[in-house]
Design an enzyme around this catalytic site. Structure first.
Site, mmCIF file in Angstrom:
data_model
loop_
_atom_site.group_PDB
_atom_site.id
_atom_site.type_symbol
_atom_site.label_atom_id
_atom_site.label_comp_id
_atom_site.label_asym_id
_atom_site.label_seq_id
_atom_site.Cartn_x
_atom_site.Cartn_y
_atom_site.Cartn_z
ATOM 1 N N HIS A 3 0.832 -1.219 0.000
ATOM 2 C CA HIS A 3 0.000 0.000 0.000
ATOM 3 C C HIS A 3 0.864 1.266 0.000
ATOM 4 O O HIS A 3 0.449 2.313 0.505
ATOM 5 C CB HIS A 3 -0.964 0.030 1.189
ATOM 6 C CG HIS A 3 -1.731 -1.239 1.388
ATOM 7 N ND1 HIS A 3 -3.009 -1.419 0.893
ATOM 8 C CD2 HIS A 3 -1.388 -2.401 1.981
ATOM 9 C CE1 HIS A 3 -3.428 -2.648 1.204
ATOM 10 N NE2 HIS A 3 -2.448 -3.264 1.859
ATOM 11 N N SER A 7 17.033 19.845 -16.970
ATOM 12 C CA SER A 7 15.878 20.661 -17.344
ATOM 13 C C SER A 7 16.365 21.843 -18.154
ATOM 14 O O SER A 7 17.451 22.370 -17.918
ATOM 15 C CB SER A 7 15.160 21.148 -16.089
ATOM 16 O OG SER A 7 14.435 22.328 -16.363
ATOM 17 N N GLU A 48 11.382 7.209 -16.879
ATOM 18 C CA GLU A 48 10.022 7.698 -17.115
ATOM 19 C C GLU A 48 9.519 7.315 -18.499
ATOM 20 O O GLU A 48 8.340 6.994 -18.688
ATOM 21 C CB GLU A 48 9.980 9.219 -16.968
ATOM 22 C CG GLU A 48 10.236 9.704 -15.558
ATOM 23 C CD GLU A 48 10.438 11.213 -15.545
ATOM 24 O OE1 GLU A 48 9.437 11.928 -15.594
ATOM 25 O OE2 GLU A 48 11.594 11.655 -15.510
ATOM 26 N N LYS A 92 17.874 20.706 -11.750
ATOM 27 C CA LYS A 92 17.193 19.440 -11.993
ATOM 28 C C LYS A 92 18.103 18.343 -12.516
ATOM 29 O O LYS A 92 18.986 18.574 -13.339
ATOM 30 C CB LYS A 92 16.066 19.646 -13.008
ATOM 31 C CG LYS A 92 14.940 20.501 -12.491
ATOM 32 C CD LYS A 92 14.100 19.758 -11.476
ATOM 33 C CE LYS A 92 13.155 18.816 -12.198
ATOM 34 N NZ LYS A 92 12.350 18.055 -11.238
#
Ligand code: ARG
Length: 474
Positions: free
Chosen positions: A155, A276, A289, A282
């Site tokens: 969970h 970025s 991803e 970043k």
């Protein structure tokens, strides 16, 4: 001669030519198509349908085309619908009218079914290699950093401690099943449709088994209608590919979380991260991803393939031409995803301290404490209740279970009213027992079953995985 022969009085409308053309996609089948053609020529010669000289001319021409395809020097003519017509016309341009004998006893329907099976067989072999390489990276990381202790979750909440190696080996299990599914699909698809003709079977006494053997097939298809319209093997392969992408996506998802500074369990190498354009701070796990994102495309390919087939009467229908774009794409996506994940895993940095620190939160040894009380005779439900109370007390005090006082342990046991619990509470060493069982190492060691996270069990599993990879030559 007009493309579709004597029946046609005019050329196709350009819109139709554009709409039906598939050569941009199916030229990927060129080498398989040529291999199939060479085997077919041998079959024609065996059946006495062409002479030995014609056979030699045709084979030499086809081999020459294969060399051109391999060198990427063949010019594809968009005016010729597909890979099959392109190669047939190119053959004619090189060897003259004898090329016109190649298509004897063959249709593009059994031809493309053969090509696609050959292509899929090769694709599966490449994917198997990619999966083994990723397994190699996972096992390598488990050997290097597997002693790290991870707060296992259910969970997404802290649950029980697990060895990092155990976690990595879970993905090795998934990949092994993925390999098994592909091997299984390969075994079933490995039969030759050649000789099935357009739908009814070739009208010549071709020795289909000999042609099949030449192409490395294990046998021949048993029904010409089925053989020319069956794309089950594409569905099966796509299903295995989609499931493998789902597995990679889950791993990618974990890496995106673990590399977040809030977790800080891992550091993805610069070579497998991106920056970025605006925020200089970043460092993003974009490759992971994109693996996660592209799994969507592959799932779509599977759904699309099933939908493509569901309304088709026997036998070949032109809809089947559209089996290829999403299938080829899905295979390419999995292949590149396996490669990028293998590189990412092989170069990832593991912060043992951060993992260990996180494992110290969330009272993740509570189950081990309950199990220790059960070993002292408490029914599990009573032990569960007692440890629940201990967790509540620890939360209140802002401490972990291994810092509870004797008094707190005593109180939780007595409070149950259970006779066994009350007598346990009277034992002087009961506080030590609880605190000892609450140690992370103790909790890990207690999961000592086959498939459990006890260090000895994990070492055995890891050694077995390494032996499997060694045997596979990874
Ligand atoms: N290019 C077609 C395909 O990939 C094969 C050609 C069969 N076409 C036909 N009109 N019978 O499905």
């Amino acid at each position: 001669m007009r493309m579709w022969g004597g029946r046609f009085a005019e050329e196709n409308d350009t819109r139709v030519a554009d709409f039906t053309r598939s050569v941009e996609i199916d030229r990927n089948l060129a080498l398989d198509d040529l291999a199939g053609s060479i085997a077919h020529v041998h079959g024609l010669a065996r059946a006495g349908l062409i002479s030995a000289v014609e056979s030699a001319q045709l084979v030499a021409g086809l081999e020459g085309l294969a060399a051109e395809v391999a060198a990427d020097t063949l010019t594809w003519d968009p005016g010729l619908e597909d890979v099959h017509l392109n190669l047939e016309v190119a053959l004619g341009a090189r060897i003259g009218p004898v090329a016109g004998k190649l298509h004897t006893g063959r249709s593009r329907n059994d031809q493309v079914a053969t090509d696609l099976r050959l292509w899929t067989r090769r694709a599966i072999d490449r994917l198997d290699g990619g999966m083994l390489a990723l397994e190699g990276a996972l096992v390598g990381l488990a050997e290097r950093d597997g002693q790290a202790i991870l707060p296992g979750t259910t969970h997404i909440q802290p649950a029980q401690p697990v060895l990092f190696a155990h976690h990595l080996l879970a993905y090795v299990e998934m990949l092994e099943r993925d390999r098994g599914r592909l091997v299984d699909a390969r075994r079933r698809l490995n039969v030759s449709p050649l000789g099935s003709g357009a739908l009814a079977g070739a009208g010549y006494p071709l020795d289909r088994e000999a042609t099949a053997a030449e192409l490395g097939f294990q046998g021949v298809t048993a029904n010409s209608l089925d053989a020319t319209s069956d794309r089950d093997f594409v569905v099966e392969t796509l299903a295995a590919v989609a499931l493998a992408m789902v597995h990679l996506s889950r791993l990618a998802e974990e890496i995106t979380w673990w590399s977040n500074p809030r977790f800080g369990y891992v550091r993805v190498a610069d070579a497998f991260s991106t920056g970025s354009s605006m925020m200089p701070n970043k460092k993003n796990p974009d490759p992971a991803e994109l693996v996660r994102g592209r799994s969507a495309r592959v799932i779509g390919a599977l759904a699309g393939m099933l939908a493509l087939l569901k309304g088709l009467p026997l036998a070949y229908q032109r809809d089947l031409q559209d089996d290829k774009p999403a299938f080829f794409d899905a295979v390419a996506v999995l292949e590149s995803s396996l490669g990028v994940m293998a590189g990412l895993i092989a170069t990832i940095g593991i912060d043992h301290g951060r993992m260990r620190e996180a494992a110290g939160e969330g009272h993740i040894t509570a189950t081990a404490v309950a199990d220790a009380l059960v070993r002292r005779g408490l029914p599990f439900r009573v032990a569960h209740h007692v440890v629940g109370a201990l967790v509540a007390a620890a939360e209140l005090g802002g401490i972990q279970l291994d810092a509870l006082t004797d008094a707190a342990v005593h109180e939780a046991l007595v409070e149950t009213g259970d006779a066994l619990a009350v007598s346990l509470a009277a034992e002087p060493a009961i506080g030590d027992l609880v605190r000892g069982a609450a140690s992370i190492e103790g909790a890990l060691a207690s999961c000592d079953v086959i498939g459990g996270t006890a260090p000895g069990r994990v070492a055995t599993a890891l050694a077995a995985a390494r032996r499997r990879l060694d045997a596979a030559g990874v």
